[in-house]
Write an enzyme that holds these catalytic residues in place. Structure first.
Site, PDB file in Angstrom:
ATOM      1  N   ASP A  26      62.596  85.189 -32.118  1.00 34.64           N
ATOM      2  CA  ASP A  26      62.596  85.289 -33.574  1.00 34.64           C
ATOM      3  C   ASP A  26      61.364  86.000 -34.102  1.00 34.64           C
ATOM      4  O   ASP A  26      60.275  85.918 -33.522  1.00 34.64           O
ATOM      5  CB  ASP A  26      62.622  83.886 -34.198  1.00 34.64           C
ATOM      6  CG  ASP A  26      64.002  83.263 -34.206  1.00 34.64           C
ATOM      7  OD1 ASP A  26      64.894  83.788 -33.517  1.00 34.64           O
ATOM      8  OD2 ASP A  26      64.171  82.229 -34.888  1.00 34.64           O
ATOM      9  N   HIS A  72      66.914  88.020 -38.797  1.00 39.87           N
ATOM     10  CA  HIS A  72      66.197  86.798 -39.188  1.00 39.87           C
ATOM     11  C   HIS A  72      65.774  86.902 -40.653  1.00 39.87           C
ATOM     12  O   HIS A  72      64.808  86.265 -41.074  1.00 39.87           O
ATOM     13  CB  HIS A  72      64.978  86.600 -38.283  1.00 39.87           C
ATOM     14  CG  HIS A  72      64.400  85.210 -38.304  1.00 39.87           C
ATOM     15  ND1 HIS A  72      65.182  84.074 -38.321  1.00 39.87           N
ATOM     16  CD2 HIS A  72      63.111  84.768 -38.321  1.00 39.87           C
ATOM     17  CE1 HIS A  72      64.406  83.008 -38.334  1.00 39.87           C
ATOM     18  NE2 HIS A  72      63.147  83.400 -38.345  1.00 39.87           N
ATOM     19  N   HIS A  76      61.854  86.253 -44.689  1.00 40.32           N
ATOM     20  CA  HIS A  76      61.749  84.863 -44.219  1.00 40.32           C
ATOM     21  C   HIS A  76      61.800  83.841 -45.352  1.00 40.32           C
ATOM     22  O   HIS A  76      61.195  82.772 -45.279  1.00 40.32           O
ATOM     23  CB  HIS A  76      60.487  84.655 -43.380  1.00 40.32           C
ATOM     24  CG  HIS A  76      60.609  83.535 -42.379  1.00 40.32           C
ATOM     25  ND1 HIS A  76      60.174  82.254 -42.638  1.00 40.32           N
ATOM     26  CD2 HIS A  76      61.121  83.495 -41.127  1.00 40.32           C
ATOM     27  CE1 HIS A  76      60.400  81.486 -41.585  1.00 40.32           C
ATOM     28  NE2 HIS A  76      60.984  82.212 -40.654  1.00 40.32           N
ATOM     29  N   HIS A  88      59.326  82.921 -29.818  1.00 34.70           N
ATOM     30  CA  HIS A  88      58.827  83.879 -30.801  1.00 34.70           C
ATOM     31  C   HIS A  88      57.872  84.840 -30.100  1.00 34.70           C
ATOM     32  O   HIS A  88      56.854  84.395 -29.561  1.00 34.70           O
ATOM     33  CB  HIS A  88      58.054  83.169 -31.928  1.00 34.70           C
ATOM     34  CG  HIS A  88      58.837  82.138 -32.680  1.00 34.70           C
ATOM     35  ND1 HIS A  88      59.088  80.877 -32.177  1.00 34.70           N
ATOM     36  CD2 HIS A  88      59.417  82.188 -33.908  1.00 34.70           C
ATOM     37  CE1 HIS A  88      59.787  80.185 -33.068  1.00 34.70           C
ATOM     38  NE2 HIS A  88      60.003  80.957 -34.116  1.00 34.70           N
TER      39      HIS A  88
END
Length: 258
Positions: A69, A120, A124, A214
């Site tokens: 991510d 994603h 955010h 990540h």
């Protein structure tokens, strides 16, 4: 399918992206479909496509999916080198602002080397906290950017912090996006200890797991070779998320979680 009710507490930092079970006043409700259920449903409806992607049939093999991510980042070139050397495909849930926008060549490389590119979101934002126009913007800006760079529009999306609900699902369906959650989190946003990240990943993984990592954090990429080697020794085969669901196919608006 399984009905899920979860509460969440707002967390202000990106690092909390893996915190699916945080508490919050009020709850959200949504259905999830497991990879095995997606495979079975496709077979049951008589419309299954090819049973295999490449040489892997996850109805028979012990498949798992590595997912990353919030990249690309300056750590991504090393990660891509590792994945290429280990012959492991991954699914990248890319973040738009300061990531896709700043590293277009890495996005192109990911696509060129056979990885699955997904969204994603752009900035955010927590999708359950913003209005419909903002949600659509979070989806479309990222998808447009990936499509412009690679020629392929994402069909998968991971909501920031895993926070979603039925309404977000409806808007995702409009944009042709299925939502992908996870069952393995190393909490790599809390530590730079690569050995600990590896340990957490290996201990939690089971057949059909979707592993959340990540590539933006310092300790994560050095942990990846050990994760791959340890899981291969246990008989696991690494696939992308679409491969994990095959011969099923992720349906827009649905939420997939092992």
């Amino acid at each position: 399918m399984m009905k899920i009710r979860r509460g969440f507490r707002a967390v202000a930092v990106l690092a909390a992206a893996g915190a699916l079970s945080l508490g919050l006043s009020g709850c959200t409700t949504y259905d999830t479909t497991s990879p095995s259920a997606a495979r079975k449903a496709s077979a049951d409806d008589g419309k299954a496509g090819p049973a295999r992607f490449g040489t892997v049939d996850c109805r028979k093999a012990k498949c798992v999916a590595l997912t990353f991510d919030a990249g690309p980042s300056e750590n991504s070139p090393r990660l891509l080198d590792i994945l290429k050397d280990k012959k492991v495909p991954a699914t990248f849930f890319l973040l738009g602002k300061n990531h896709i926008a700043d590293h277009p060549d890495l996005v192109k490389r990911m696509a060129r080397e056979g990885h699955e590119l997904a969204s994603h979101t752009w900035d955010h934002k927590i999708l359950t906290d913003i209005d419909d126009a903002q949600i659509r913007d979070e989806f479309r800006r990222t998808d447009d950017a990936v499509e412009k760079l690679t020629g392929k529009r994402p069909t998968l999306m991971r909501p920031p912090q895993g926070r979603t609900d039925d309404h977000v699902g409806e808007l995702a369906k409009e944009e042709g996006l299925a939502q992908i959650l996870w069952d393995v989190t190393t909490k790599d946003y809390t530590t730079t200890d690569s050995a600990l990240i590896q340990k957490r990943a290996v201990e939690q993984t089971k057949r059909d797991s979707i592993i959340l990592l990540h590539d933006i954090y310092k300790g994560t990429v050095p942990a990846v070779p050990g994760i791959i080697d340890a899981l291969k020794q246990k008989g696991y085969v690494f696939v992308t998320v679409p491969q994990l669901l095959a011969p099923g196919k992720a349906e827009p608006g649905k939420v997939y979680k092992p």
